[in-house]
Design an enzyme around this catalytic site. Sequence first.
Site, mmCIF file in Angstrom:
data_model
loop_
_atom_site.group_PDB
_atom_site.id
_atom_site.type_symbol
_atom_site.label_atom_id
_atom_site.label_comp_id
_atom_site.label_asym_id
_atom_site.label_seq_id
_atom_site.Cartn_x
_atom_site.Cartn_y
_atom_site.Cartn_z
ATOM 1 N N GLY A 14 0.818 -1.207 0.000
ATOM 2 C CA GLY A 14 0.000 0.000 0.000
ATOM 3 C C GLY A 14 0.853 1.259 0.000
ATOM 4 O O GLY A 14 1.758 1.406 0.808
ATOM 5 N N GLY A 16 -0.398 4.364 0.353
ATOM 6 C CA GLY A 16 -1.164 5.474 0.938
ATOM 7 C C GLY A 16 -0.324 6.185 1.989
ATOM 8 O O GLY A 16 0.903 6.061 2.011
ATOM 9 N N PHE A 17 -0.984 6.919 2.864
ATOM 10 C CA PHE A 17 -0.244 7.650 3.884
ATOM 11 C C PHE A 17 0.600 6.711 4.745
ATOM 12 O O PHE A 17 1.762 6.985 5.025
ATOM 13 C CB PHE A 17 -1.204 8.431 4.784
ATOM 14 C CG PHE A 17 -1.753 9.665 4.136
ATOM 15 C CD1 PHE A 17 -0.905 10.713 3.813
ATOM 16 C CD2 PHE A 17 -3.095 9.777 3.845
ATOM 17 C CE1 PHE A 17 -1.399 11.860 3.207
ATOM 18 C CE2 PHE A 17 -3.600 10.924 3.235
ATOM 19 C CZ PHE A 17 -2.756 11.971 2.922
ATOM 20 N N GLU A 178 -18.810 17.105 2.914
ATOM 21 C CA GLU A 178 -18.057 17.907 1.955
ATOM 22 C C GLU A 178 -18.702 17.863 0.574
ATOM 23 O O GLU A 178 -18.856 18.901 -0.086
ATOM 24 C CB GLU A 178 -16.604 17.413 1.896
ATOM 25 C CG GLU A 178 -15.814 17.865 3.130
ATOM 26 C CD GLU A 178 -14.559 17.049 3.405
ATOM 27 O OE1 GLU A 178 -13.724 17.512 4.192
ATOM 28 O OE2 GLU A 178 -14.416 15.937 2.856
ATOM 29 N N ASP A 316 -5.649 2.637 8.087
ATOM 30 C CA ASP A 316 -7.080 2.363 8.240
ATOM 31 C C ASP A 316 -7.393 0.893 8.491
ATOM 32 O O ASP A 316 -8.386 0.567 9.137
ATOM 33 C CB ASP A 316 -7.837 2.779 6.956
ATOM 34 C CG ASP A 316 -7.910 4.283 6.783
ATOM 35 O OD1 ASP A 316 -7.237 4.998 7.545
ATOM 36 O OD2 ASP A 316 -8.636 4.735 5.875
ATOM 37 N N ALA A 327 -6.274 10.168 8.027
ATOM 38 C CA ALA A 327 -4.951 10.295 7.429
ATOM 39 C C ALA A 327 -3.887 10.393 8.523
ATOM 40 O O ALA A 327 -2.819 9.779 8.430
ATOM 41 C CB ALA A 327 -4.900 11.532 6.528
#
Lengths: 446, 446
Positions: A14, A16-17, A178, A316, A327
């Site tokens: 992964g 991601g962050f 949002e 996550d 995040a």
Amino acid sequence: MQDHITPRRVVILGGGFAGLFAARALRRSPVAVTVVDRRAHHLFQPLLYQCASGILSEGQIAQPLRTVLRRHHSVSCLLAEATDVDAGARLVHLRRPDGSATELPYDDLIVGVGMRQSYFGHDEFAAHAPGMKTLTDALDIRRRIYQAFEMAETATTALERQQWLTFALVGGGPTGVELAGQIREIAGHTLDREFRTIDSAQARVLLFEGSDDVLGAFGRPLAHRAARTLRSLGVELHLDATVTDIDALGLSVRDKDGTTTRFEARTVLWTAGVEAPPIAAAVARATGAAQDRAGRIAVEPDLTIPGHPEIRVTGDVMSLNRLPGLAEVAIQSGAYAGRAVRHSVEGRTKQPKPFTYLDLGSAAYISRGRAVVKVGPLHLSGVFGWLAWLFIHLAFLTGFRSRLGAVLSWSVAFATSSRRERAFTMSDADAPAGRAPGQKASSPPH
Amino acid sequence: MQDHITPRRVVILGGGFAGLFAARALRRSPVAVTVVDRRAHHLFQPLLYQCASGILSEGQIAQPLRTVLRRHHSVSCLLAEATDVDAGARLVHLRRPDGSATELPYDDLIVGVGMRQSYFGHDEFAAHAPGMKTLTDALDIRRRIYQAFEMAETATTALERQQWLTFALVGGGPTGVELAGQIREIAGHTLDREFRTIDSAQARVLLFEGSDDVLGAFGRPLAHRAARTLRSLGVELHLDATVTDIDALGLSVRDKDGTTTRFEARTVLWTAGVEAPPIAAAVARATGAAQDRAGRIAVEPDLTIPGHPEIRVTGDVMSLNRLPGLAEVAIQSGAYAGRAVRHSVEGRTKQPKPFTYLDLGSAAYISRGRAVVKVGPLHLSGVFGWLAWLFIHLAFLTGFRSRLGAVLSWSVAFATSSRRERAFTMSDADAPAGRAPGQKASSPPH
């Protein structure tokens, strides 16, 4: 026994962050790091809704993983999907983009594969109500939003027009809130004076949330302020609402009294839940790790899987102390896991301190000049919340150029209400007949 | 007899350069203009290759037609595909994005539907060699280019690696030349130091052209200079070459001696020819107009169809004096057709002057700091050509914001060789099972 010729192999699942910060923590270690991701880019997920709503381009929120990690010579990137893990042989099984299989040995494995959209057992909803987790999702939603107004303009009956001008959002978390704010802004400002038949400002935005608050994670005071702001923007809030059915023309919702109501809406967007991707179950199977109801992998306080000190789970998809899928949690847990491997490589024998999450606050943008931000005891909303939101996102946007571009796009969007990235692709009816459906890069209109 | 209540109805098919300039010429006339396009945006086609190569975003080259025409209150836009024309009843038959049919009456019809990619009867090539006419094409090509390097990095055999690192372009016109230059730049500069296994700079770019010159339309001196520049960039030119077969792994090419050679290349891009879309044949059928071999509609010197003074054909799909398919021809013929309708509305009875094309010059960008430009007797190449190219494109890019954004993107791209818009989408394996293939917004990997 570690061979001195072959460096220790760290595989990170992964980009991601979590994966990115794990890789960064290892950048000066004498290890060989491989970051495996199904996509070639690192996605700045917190701004994905701005790509969907036409403020930012794909490139402004998604940077190639290789570019981000270019200077870290011990780190390489691999575009592939992890399909299984052999914890005994310490191998990850991979599928390359062309479908071919390959495998990758590891000495240390860091899992940061994230979560995907969940429809709570109603996968059939997905065809009518796309989620908001990937760049593909964002472009799909961008197309659906702008095309809905186009369809309303040429609708042949008042009912059809009203259906196209009604947008339903399922889920009152940050993404749902949002998107609701964005659609109202698009309807009332961005599209101002562009249509001749419809009044785009009349578009209805319905937001359905299962609990009794939107943005519940921000605490009651901010949640109430967010609800007030949304209502003042014209968003119709439906709390304690359970979606029971979705089709191409609308959805059915049960309220807390058990009454089911039908809403006509041709655009339904789903941000209500997440579940772990299949590789999480594979890791759990291979290691005997427990999974929570959404499929997150239970870990020890040092983020390892019980009995597998060489496997760490971050971000996550990690289940630890009910930490939220933010995040900031991913960044801190990824960095922690990377540091833990580094310390082990350096031969530190001291028992590592357990992972603790330092809550730096959370922020949700509602509309131009309005956001809610929670930083420790500090609760901000309205313009002050928005300024804090701006500062936080600028500080964390990866890379200077993205930051500059985003500031420019925001300046234009905030100053003029216009959105630069409204272009969307549709099914390519123009292509010669020989073009197979699989070759088309856009989806057919609904 | 013109009714004074109902304004004269002008229907414009196509929102490209021709349609846009026709609509603009009518903006102060007491007419009701409807611009019909299958896409919601006006595409700045001359820069499409920069979207494909990751310099510009979709929004920088595609603006919503509604936004462009917002201030012209007599002009409305309609997202639909024209499927047929009834010249007797003066009706256009349309298909809306959801597949439903509708029709639109006209008093004047301006046809500016452009041309699509042609595979010269080999439509089966399209699956392996996408064209470069639409935004969808550009995003598909972007994915293919960047993904090829990713696949090369993880190739399991030397042959496979070489196949992924070989890019074949069919067609030596401006688009083919521009793409060839872009891929060499990406390989040699943009991807510099990003890969660990492959040397991206080793990527081969083959350019196949059927005639004996690339950029033949620019005349021999500039064509030769362009060929020299391409060779110095490392592009392998194959002139007098006819592609006889294309599959997923490469292509077969016959040279002028009749010898057929096989080239291994997993990425083949097609820019070799154009043909009229089906609606052109429908217009010809309805009016008895002649079509040339590529399907262009033959027109009178005043751009009307013989016997149909109410129908005008403009832009690439117009066949008149063998005018080339250039943006500038489309702009001038579209504006001419719009003016002709305006004059007729104003009751001018004088016979209109025939349409004459004023050649303002042509330009093709080859690589950073190098372009060829022909303006009347002036032939520019190298840095001077590039500066002229820059000036011309800035002058014509529609709208101030696009212009500013493009200048910024170009500054960054030229100064640092990096490209901001490299993000591409792939098949969304992450989506829950309920998501139908038709809902996916990206194509599967090849």
